[in-house]
Design a protein around this motif. Structure first.
Motif, PDB file in Angstrom:
ATOM      1  N   THR A 183       0.826  -1.205   0.000  1.00  0.00           N
ATOM      2  CA  THR A 183       0.000   0.000   0.000  1.00  0.00           C
ATOM      3  C   THR A 183       0.860   1.255   0.000  1.00  0.00           C
TER       4      THR A 183
ATOM      5  N   PHE B 134       2.092   1.717  -3.437  1.00  0.00           N
ATOM      6  CA  PHE B 134       0.979   2.073  -4.323  1.00  0.00           C
ATOM      7  C   PHE B 134       0.672   3.565  -4.217  1.00  0.00           C
ATOM      8  N   PHE B 135       0.566   4.085  -2.998  1.00  0.00           N
ATOM      9  CA  PHE B 135       0.270   5.504  -2.801  1.00  0.00           C
ATOM     10  C   PHE B 135       1.415   6.377  -3.308  1.00  0.00           C
TER      11      PHE B 135
ATOM     12  N   LYS C 220       1.210   6.888  -6.873  1.00  0.00           N
ATOM     13  CA  LYS C 220       0.122   7.800  -7.231  1.00  0.00           C
ATOM     14  C   LYS C 220       0.469   9.261  -6.930  1.00  0.00           C
TER      15      LYS C 220
ATOM     16  N   TRP D 275       1.454  10.493  -3.856  1.00  0.00           N
ATOM     17  CA  TRP D 275       1.211  10.911  -2.475  1.00  0.00           C
ATOM     18  C   TRP D 275       2.497  10.876  -1.655  1.00  0.00           C
TER      19      TRP D 275
ATOM     20  N   ARG E 244      -5.423  -1.495  -3.709  1.00  0.00           N
ATOM     21  CA  ARG E 244      -6.345  -0.764  -4.588  1.00  0.00           C
ATOM     22  C   ARG E 244      -7.623  -0.379  -3.833  1.00  0.00           C
TER      23      ARG E 244
ATOM     24  N   TRP F 120      -6.869   2.467  -1.594  1.00  0.00           N
ATOM     25  CA  TRP F 120      -6.780   3.682  -2.408  1.00  0.00           C
ATOM     26  C   TRP F 120      -8.168   4.239  -2.724  1.00  0.00           C
ATOM     27  N   ARG F 121      -9.066   3.349  -3.138  1.00  0.00           N
ATOM     28  CA  ARG F 121     -10.430   3.795  -3.452  1.00  0.00           C
ATOM     29  C   ARG F 121     -11.122   4.356  -2.209  1.00  0.00           C
TER      30      ARG F 121
ATOM     31  N   SER G 209      -9.744   5.779   0.210  1.00  0.00           N
ATOM     32  CA  SER G 209      -9.068   7.018   0.599  1.00  0.00           C
ATOM     33  C   SER G 209      -9.377   8.185  -0.319  1.00  0.00           C
ATOM     34  N   THR G 210      -9.840   7.902  -1.529  1.00  0.00           N
ATOM     35  CA  THR G 210      -9.984   8.969  -2.524  1.00  0.00           C
ATOM     36  C   THR G 210     -11.386   9.116  -3.099  1.00  0.00           C
TER      37      THR G 210
END
Length: 272
Positions: A20, A23-24, A27, A29, A227, A230-231, A233-234
């Motif tokens: 994670t 992943f962030f 993106k 972050w 994923r 992420w979803r 969180s956003t």
């Protein structure tokens, strides 16, 4: 720096937490990857957006210090991902009071410790998200995981109730309920309880354990959970729960009569 988004992730040394964090960072972050022993991790070398912080979720002093360090370095925390946890495995009768308390200290009170430390900051900013990584075992149960399931069921109640009271402060709460995920959880993030002289459960354990391990080996890759985090969180969608690799099993628990769902679990894991 303050205009960029920042996520604080607990338990980021391995498994879902590590994936994670990467992943962030990919993106764009800023990632505050926290763990008990950051000096042993190479995670920071994976991206210049990742910074490691020492944090033990069972130590409030450690938690408070890490949260303030993250805010001081990045300027704020937009999302908290409570991921740190482990599984106590084995017959309940074999588990000591110390083992049971440690399971709850990490999986439940640890989440509360970090959440409580971050909330004043989020309230002051009038925004934020808290993403609690639970488990499908917080909606259904597994043999030999009585205390792990108990902590994840507790996390469900805590998260849902918190969802109500934080809405007025524009702080959203999300719960991630992964199914079987292919990580080193079965070897690393578990503790097997045994008791000298207690042999009454030996046959049951020998039948169930290989099936638990086989299910984990056949699980989804941890990026599937990343994923979903992420979803959560956003996304602006007002959704509370996400079930990576667990949607069908959680749905079935809600619609299949209790005696049939228990019988299905018994058959799946040879828990007769």
């Amino acid at each position: 720096m303050p205009s960029e988004k920042t996520v604080l992730i607990t338990g980021a040394s391995t498994g879902i937490g590590r994936v994670t964090a990467e992943f962030f960072a990919a993106k764009g972050w800023n990632v505050a990857a926290t763990m008990r022993s950051p000096e042993k991790s190479d995670l920071a070398s994976k991206s210049d957006r990742i910074k490691l912080f020492k944090l033990d979720v069972t130590d409030q002093v450690s938690v408070d210090r890490a949260v303030q360090d993250v805010i001081g370095h990045f300027g704020g925390i937009d999302v908290l991902v409570n991921n740190a946890g482990y599984g106590l495995l084995g017959p309940f009768e074999a588990q000591t009071d110390e083992q049971i308390r440690r399971q709850f200290e990490t999986n439940v009170f640890g989440v509360m410790n970090v959440t409580r430390a971050v909330l004043p900051h989020m309230r002051e900013r009038k925004q934020g998200r808290i993403v609690n990584v639970g488990s499908a075992a917080g909606r259904l149960t597994l043999p030999l995981y009585s205390m792990y399931c108990a902590t994840k069921w507790a996390l469900e109640g805590f998260s849902e109730s918190l969802w109500f009271e934080l809405r007025q402060h524009n702080i959203k709460v999300k719960i991630i309920e992964p199914g079987m995920i292919k990580t080193d959880f079965f070897e690393r993030s578990r503790e097997v309880a045994t008791k000298e002289g207690l042999t009454a459960y030996d046959e049951f354990v020998s039948l169930v354990m290989p099936n638990l391990k086989a299910w984990e080996d056949a699980g989804a890759e941890p990026v599937v959970v990343a994923r979903s985090i992420w979803r959560a969180s956003t996304s602006f969608w007002p959704r509370l729960r996400y079930q990576p690799n667990a949607t069908l099993s959680v749905w079935a628990r809600g619609w299949v009569p209790g005696h049939l769902s228990v019988r299905l679990v018994r058959r799946l894991f040879n828990a007769w």
